[in-house]
Write an enzyme that holds these catalytic residues in place. Structure first.
Site, short mmCIF file in Angstrom:
data_model
loop_
_atom_site.label_atom_id
_atom_site.label_comp_id
_atom_site.label_asym_id
_atom_site.label_seq_id
_atom_site.Cartn_x
_atom_site.Cartn_y
_atom_site.Cartn_z
N ASP A 10 0.77 -1.32 0.01
CA ASP A 10 0.10 0.05 0.15
C ASP A 10 0.77 1.15 -0.13
O ASP A 10 1.98 1.30 0.63
CB ASP A 10 -0.80 0.03 1.17
CG ASP A 10 -2.08 0.87 0.99
OD1 ASP A 10 -2.42 1.39 -0.14
OD2 ASP A 10 -2.81 1.17 2.07
N ARG A 14 0.06 7.94 -2.37
CA ARG A 14 0.73 8.62 -1.69
C ARG A 14 2.36 9.18 -2.14
O ARG A 14 2.83 10.28 -2.16
CB ARG A 14 0.76 8.20 -0.23
CG ARG A 14 -0.74 8.59 0.51
CD ARG A 14 -0.87 7.94 1.65
NE ARG A 14 -1.43 6.61 1.53
CZ ARG A 14 -1.21 5.69 2.30
NH1 ARG A 14 -1.37 5.96 3.48
NH2 ARG A 14 -1.94 4.46 2.00
N TRP A 15 2.91 7.89 -2.47
CA TRP A 15 4.18 8.22 -2.89
C TRP A 15 4.24 9.15 -4.11
O TRP A 15 5.31 9.96 -4.04
CB TRP A 15 4.89 6.72 -3.22
CG TRP A 15 6.21 6.84 -3.70
CD1 TRP A 15 7.48 6.74 -2.81
CD2 TRP A 15 6.72 7.14 -5.09
NE1 TRP A 15 8.51 6.91 -3.59
CE2 TRP A 15 8.06 6.94 -5.05
CE3 TRP A 15 6.10 7.23 -6.40
CZ2 TRP A 15 8.99 7.18 -6.10
CZ3 TRP A 15 6.87 7.41 -7.56
CH2 TRP A 15 8.25 7.61 -7.43
N HIS A 27 2.20 3.41 -8.95
CA HIS A 27 1.88 2.17 -9.23
C HIS A 27 3.14 1.52 -9.90
O HIS A 27 3.61 0.35 -9.77
CB HIS A 27 0.57 1.94 -10.02
CG HIS A 27 -0.72 2.11 -9.48
ND1 HIS A 27 -0.59 2.03 -7.93
CD2 HIS A 27 -1.67 2.90 -9.49
CE1 HIS A 27 -1.92 2.41 -7.42
NE2 HIS A 27 -2.40 2.80 -8.65
N GLU A 57 -12.61 -4.59 -3.92
CA GLU A 57 -13.03 -2.93 -3.56
C GLU A 57 -12.21 -2.13 -4.77
O GLU A 57 -12.84 -1.06 -4.94
CB GLU A 57 -12.77 -2.70 -2.22
CG GLU A 57 -13.54 -3.33 -1.18
CD GLU A 57 -13.34 -4.54 -1.10
OE1 GLU A 57 -12.25 -5.24 -1.36
OE2 GLU A 57 -14.20 -5.56 -0.63
N TRP A 59 -11.89 -2.34 -7.65
CA TRP A 59 -12.76 -2.05 -9.03
C TRP A 59 -13.40 -0.75 -8.98
O TRP A 59 -13.78 -0.19 -9.99
CB TRP A 59 -13.62 -3.19 -9.13
CG TRP A 59 -12.89 -4.39 -9.45
CD1 TRP A 59 -13.01 -5.47 -8.99
CD2 TRP A 59 -12.29 -4.66 -10.75
NE1 TRP A 59 -12.35 -6.60 -9.56
CE2 TRP A 59 -11.94 -6.13 -10.67
CE3 TRP A 59 -11.83 -3.83 -12.10
CZ2 TRP A 59 -11.17 -6.70 -11.88
CZ3 TRP A 59 -11.34 -4.66 -12.91
CH2 TRP A 59 -10.89 -5.84 -13.08
N ARG A 61 -12.37 2.12 -8.04
CA ARG A 61 -11.45 3.29 -8.52
C ARG A 61 -11.85 3.86 -9.89
O ARG A 61 -12.42 3.21 -10.45
CB ARG A 61 -10.10 2.80 -8.35
CG ARG A 61 -9.69 2.60 -6.95
CD ARG A 61 -8.08 2.37 -6.87
NE ARG A 61 -7.70 2.26 -5.48
CZ ARG A 61 -6.56 2.17 -4.80
NH1 ARG A 61 -5.59 2.45 -5.64
NH2 ARG A 61 -6.15 1.83 -3.71
N LEU A 121 10.48 -20.79 -4.88
CA LEU A 121 9.48 -19.74 -4.39
C LEU A 121 8.12 -19.89 -5.16
O LEU A 121 8.16 -19.90 -6.34
CB LEU A 121 10.17 -18.26 -4.47
CG LEU A 121 9.12 -17.14 -3.88
CD1 LEU A 121 8.85 -17.41 -2.46
CD2 LEU A 121 9.67 -15.96 -4.38
N ARG A 178 2.12 -4.66 6.31
CA ARG A 178 1.30 -3.82 5.41
C ARG A 178 2.09 -2.66 5.34
O ARG A 178 2.74 -2.10 6.45
CB ARG A 178 0.01 -3.48 5.96
CG ARG A 178 -0.82 -2.65 5.13
CD ARG A 178 -2.25 -2.30 5.41
NE ARG A 178 -2.71 -1.34 4.59
CZ ARG A 178 -4.04 -1.54 4.05
NH1 ARG A 178 -4.84 -2.31 4.59
NH2 ARG A 178 -4.72 -0.54 3.14
C1 IPE Z 1 -5.53 -2.58 -0.11
O1 IPE Z 1 -5.04 -1.39 -0.38
C2 IPE Z 1 -5.32 -3.37 -1.46
C3 IPE Z 1 -4.08 -3.38 -1.93
C4 IPE Z 1 -2.99 -3.04 -1.53
C5 IPE Z 1 -4.18 -4.16 -3.43
P1 IPE Z 1 -6.05 -0.26 -0.34
O2 IPE Z 1 -5.51 1.07 -0.49
O3 IPE Z 1 -7.17 -0.41 -1.37
O4 IPE Z 1 -6.72 -0.37 1.08
P2 IPE Z 1 -7.81 0.83 1.90
O5 IPE Z 1 -8.81 1.20 0.95
O6 IPE Z 1 -6.75 1.77 2.23
O7 IPE Z 1 -8.18 -0.01 2.98
C1 IPE Z 2 -1.67 0.08 -3.49
O1 IPE Z 2 -1.48 1.72 -3.42
C2 IPE Z 2 -1.75 -0.18 -4.66
C3 IPE Z 2 -3.26 -0.67 -4.99
C4 IPE Z 2 -4.36 -0.72 -4.21
C5 IPE Z 2 -3.74 -1.11 -6.30
P1 IPE Z 2 -2.56 2.78 -3.14
O2 IPE Z 2 -3.02 2.98 -4.92
O3 IPE Z 2 -3.85 2.12 -2.65
O4 IPE Z 2 -1.90 3.80 -2.82
P2 IPE Z 2 -2.67 5.02 -1.65
O5 IPE Z 2 -3.00 4.17 -0.61
O6 IPE Z 2 -3.49 5.61 -2.43
O7 IPE Z 2 -1.32 5.85 -1.23
MG MG Z 3 -4.02 2.44 -0.57
#
Ligand code: IPE
Ligand code: IPE
Ligand code: MG
Length: 246
Positions: A10, A14-15, A27, A57, A59, A61, A121, A178
């Site tokens: 995750d 934000r990065w 990404h 969830e 999906w 976005r 692995l 996480r």
């Molecule tokens: C969890 O991250 C799913 C993945 C890392 C693939 P999210 O960014 O979707 O989780 P929430 O929405 O902050 O809980």
């Molecule tokens: C995790 O990074 C990747 C996926 C959930 C696909 P995020 O896209 O959730 O990044 P943040 O949480 O918005 O920083």
């Molecule tokens: Mg996230």
């Protein structure tokens, strides 16, 4: 060493924001961290690595972000295929794979087939994955077997239930990491993580390094896994089904 490490990758968005870039750039950058943890797992002898790459969830976005993620996934699969074969890596996937775009699913299935007999692995990608959906799906499989007279309700044990999950023959995660400082599971491996050791890193996924992964593994090694017993009794995981019966 944990036999199975699971990671909620995750913090890509934000990065990117911190670098004044669009979310997609985050990404893209996350891929480097994926390669780093895969290589480190091989180096230290971890048998299973599960990576939460896309949730049920996710999906919801914006379509542009979902499309970009699917395109990146396809590119990743295409370019990592040879590496997986050379490095004796076995690829697996868990999730509602039917929802993935056809070319992504085709690439996944082809690589899973090609790496099936590999003994190094196991990399398990959680794609279009939701733990509640996985559990409901397992209930449906078992209910159908009962309805068809192939299964007695009394035979629905924890073991039988676990076999009906997408993770069917994958051992439960020992260590769940996480990144990005969020203290939640976000619908990841809810059944399987019953006794996983949890570790939250403040680092955003694209910045996650080999050094940090190794130091997380050291933290794992310092944990005392009691599985409900006392320190004096501590040992291997108990038979949870037997524990329930008392
Ligand atoms: C969890 O991250 C799913 C993945 C890392 C693939 P999210 O960014 O979707 O989780 P929430 O929405 O902050 O809980
Ligand atoms: C995790 O990074 C990747 C996926 C959930 C696909 P995020 O896209 O959730 O990044 P943040 O949480 O918005 O920083
Ligand atoms: Mg996230």
């Amino acid at each position: 060493m944990p036999a199975h490490v699971a990671i909620i990758m995750d913090g890509n968005g934000r990065w990117a924001r911190r670098q004044n870039l669009g979310r997609i750039e985050g990404h893209k950058q996350g891929r480097q961290a994926v390669e780093t943890v895969v290589d480190t797992c091989r180096e230290v002898g971890i048998a299973y690595l599960t990576l939460y790459a896309f949730s049920t969830e996710n999906w919801q976005r914006p379509v542009t972000e979902v499309r970009a993620l699917m395109a990146l996934l396809q590119r990743y699969l295409r370019s990592e295929r040879q590496h997986m074969l050379e490095k004796n890596i076995r690829l697996r996937a868990i999730g509602d794979l039917q929802r993935l775009p056809v070319p992504v699913r085709a690439a996944l299935e082809e690589i899973m087939q090609a790496t099936q007999a590999n003994t190094g692995l196991t990399v398990c990608l959680a794609l279009s994955y939701g733990a509640r959906e996985e559990i409901v799906q397992a209930a449906r499989v078992l209910a159908t077997a009962v309805q068809n007279g192939q299964l007695d309700p009394g035979d629905i044990t924890e073991q039988a239930f676990a076999r009906a999950l997408w993770t069917t023959d994958i051992p439960d995660p020992d260590f769940l990491i996480r990144t990005s400082g969020e203290f939640r599971l976000s619908n990841f491996l809810l059944w399987q993580s019953a006794y996983a050791e949890l570790y939250v890193s403040e680092t955003l996924w694209p910045d996650f390094t080999r050094a940090e992964f190794l130091s997380a593994l050291e933290v794992y090694q310092s944990r005392e896994r009691r599985f409900g017993r006392t320190t004096e009794q501590r040992g291997s995981p108990p038979d949870l089904a037997r524990a329930t019966r008392g």
